[in-house]
Design an enzyme around this catalytic site. Structure first.
Site, short mmCIF file in Angstrom:
data_model
loop_
_atom_site.label_atom_id
_atom_site.label_comp_id
_atom_site.label_asym_id
_atom_site.label_seq_id
_atom_site.Cartn_x
_atom_site.Cartn_y
_atom_site.Cartn_z
N SER A 1 -0.82 2.39 7.46
CA SER A 1 -0.57 3.71 8.02
C SER A 1 -1.83 4.56 8.07
O SER A 1 -1.82 5.64 8.64
CB SER A 1 0.49 4.44 7.18
OG SER A 1 -0.04 4.80 5.92
N ASN B 1 0.82 -1.21 0.00
CA ASN B 1 0.00 0.00 0.00
C ASN B 1 0.86 1.26 0.00
O ASN B 1 1.07 1.88 -1.03
CB ASN B 1 -0.96 -0.01 1.20
CG ASN B 1 -2.10 0.97 1.02
OD1 ASN B 1 -1.89 2.14 0.73
ND2 ASN B 1 -3.32 0.51 1.21
N ASP B 2 1.37 1.64 1.14
CA ASP B 2 2.07 2.91 1.27
C ASP B 2 3.29 3.00 0.36
O ASP B 2 3.64 4.09 -0.11
CB ASP B 2 2.50 3.13 2.73
CG ASP B 2 1.31 3.17 3.66
OD1 ASP B 2 0.33 3.84 3.32
OD2 ASP B 2 1.36 2.51 4.72
N VAL B 3 3.94 1.88 0.09
CA VAL B 3 5.18 1.91 -0.69
C VAL B 3 4.93 2.13 -2.18
O VAL B 3 5.87 2.22 -2.96
CB VAL B 3 5.98 0.61 -0.49
CG1 VAL B 3 6.39 0.45 0.96
CG2 VAL B 3 5.21 -0.61 -0.97
N VAL B 4 3.65 2.22 -2.60
CA VAL B 4 3.32 2.49 -4.00
C VAL B 4 2.39 3.69 -4.13
O VAL B 4 1.78 3.89 -5.18
CB VAL B 4 2.67 1.25 -4.67
CG1 VAL B 4 3.66 0.09 -4.71
CG2 VAL B 4 1.40 0.83 -3.95
#
Length: 473
Positions: A439, A398-401
């Site tokens: 997050s 999720n957050d890393v993309v």
């Protein structure tokens, strides 16, 4: 042969095995053998510790055999528990296990410090050894209680992130109180007046400090926390090695501490957060203004449609995340990848440094499925390739993309390096539902024109993709 010479030679060999094992861990190809080499070094160091106890303590302590028997019992319990839990633990629970075992290392260092300070042995060796015992005890106790909180957060036993008013002031007060208590122990000990109460208060404060440091940190930032406490544990072990005059502990602790520190710096850089924010719990906090209205809408797609698009593509990049680990879909994923490769598709994996719940989580997950190392790439090595990819597929990340990290200054992840999935010609995201990531930040990628959502458990989705591709043959 002189027993002392045997002990020193054995510790030297153990130290060489530690260093050589760590060197081999630098490459995925040799990492497994590196772990085994370092493990044999630890076995040698433990075995020599018995010889050291017999040689030094047999005459001075008549009950040495009783003590050694207790040590053997403790080793038996520890080895049995570790073997059983290591065989039983699921890949999704590996971060919790790492956090727990790391805490045990810090606790062992703190226990050594407590014994040496309680008995006055540390004080009898002078001020330097006493200071090292106090510092090792402080750091080890913080690593123990902090790692236990990290374990509880990762295991879902603590679901709330509690930040008290004046949190940093409280942490600073506890830290300086621990240092003051440690200074009082050092002064009193050198005067020959060891206060058991004072030592007990010191360790209680240190344990509370570890809890207070870790409790405000959000679960999404646990990879950095695990890495940081790993460094703490190594440092504590090295300090206590000086106290016990044990070369193996000094070298092993130094290696772990330095490696953990470098990893922490890398993880913090990957999240675009200063290390000072890691230490003082500045990270993991969200900005209420971070989620504004996102243009566009999520578009659902069938697993079979995504599979066919990849089957006829030239280049496909796969981004694994924690959802892949939860579904235990790594084996199905690699089965699908082999079908694509048989068709002539260029398939690569893109790994973000903080993907998953611990450093290297995705690498271990893919290695378990037998994915070749030469098609697995880190962020900095593959990010430019997304623009040339026909299809990029995200499984549980999720957050890393999230493109908001590049453009939205109000976002709590702004500035964090991300994988450029949005730059691929077509992107598919496999996700169980429409909820936000760990997050709590809404992902702009999901609403992009070139992105489609494939809803469902990754295990079932991959099985559907495999069937769709096989039907084409």
């Amino acid at each position: 042969m002189d027993t002392t010479l045997i002990i020193e030679a054995a510790y030297f060999v153990a130290a060489l095995l530690f260093i050589y094992g760590l060197k081999r861990m630098a490459s995925p190809v040799t990492a497994r053998s590196g772990i085994l080499v370092a493990g044999w070094g630890m076995v040698l160091a433990v075995a020599v510790a018995f010889l050291y106890g017999l040689d030094v303590n047999e005459k001075a302590q008549p009950h040495v055999w009783v003590n050694l028997t207790l040590v053997v019992i403790a080793l038996g319990i520890g080895v049995g528990w570790a073997w059983y839990s290591g065989k039983k633990v699921a890949m999704t629970d590996m971060p919790q296990m790492v956090a727990l075992y790391n805490g045990m290392g810090g606790g062992a260092a703190a226990a050594i410090a407590a014994i040496e300070l309680f008995s006055g042995n540390a004080q009898s060796h002078g001020i330097v050894v006493t200071i090292l015992a106090v510092l090792g005890g402080l750091i080890g106790a913080v690593a123990l209680s902090g790692s236990l909180i990290a374990w509880a957060k990762l295991d879902g036993r603590i679901n709330k992130t509690v930040r008290l008013p004046g949190q940093q002031a409280i942490n600073a007060a506890l830290f300086f109180l621990a240092l003051a208590t440690g200074a009082a122990i050092t002064t009193a000990g050198l005067a020959g007046e060891v206060s058991i109460t004072l030592v007990a208060v010191f360790f209680v404060i240190s344990l509370v400090l570890g809890v207070m440091l870790t409790n405000p940190i959000g679960g999404a930032d646990m990879p950095v926390v695990i890495s940081l406490y790993n460094a703490f544990t190594g440092l504590a072990v090295a300090f206590e090695g000086f106290v016990l005059q044990n070369p193996a502990m000094i070298i092993a602790g130094t290696v772990v501490g330095s490696a953990g520190t470098l990893l922490t710096l890398m993880m913090a850089k990957a999240m675009n957060r200063p290390v000072s924010n890691v230490i003082f719990s500045q990270f993991g906090e969200t900005d209420d203004g971070g989620d504004s209205e996102i243009e566009g809408s999520m578009k659902a797609a069938e697993a079979s449609d995504a599979a066919i698009a990849m089957y006829y593509a030239n280049k496909v990049i796969i981004v694994p995340g924690y959802g892949l680990a939860v579904a235990q879909a790594q084996h199905k994923l690699y089965e699908f990848v082999k079908l694509l490769q048989k068709q002539g598709v260029d398939v690569r994996f893109a790994i973000h440094p903080v993907a998953g719940r611990m450093p290297g989580h995705m690498n271990v997950l893919l290695a378990e499925a037998g994915v070749p190392y030469d098609i697995i790439f880190d962020l900095e090595d593959i990010n430019e390739d997304f623009a040339q990819a026909d299809v990029a597929i995200v499984l549980g990340a999720n957050d890393v993309v999230n493109p908001a990290a590049r453009t939205k200054k109000s976002s709590p992840i702004y500035g964090m390096p991300i994988l450029n999935v949005d730059m691929a010609q077509t992107a598919y995201v496999v996700k169980r539902g429409q909820g936000k990531g760990y997050s709590g930040v809404e992902n702009e990628l999901f609403y992009a024109d070139n992105t489609s959502m494939v809803y469902g458990d990754a295990q079932k989705v991959m099985a559907q993709m495999i069937e769709a591709v096989k039907s084409l043959g």
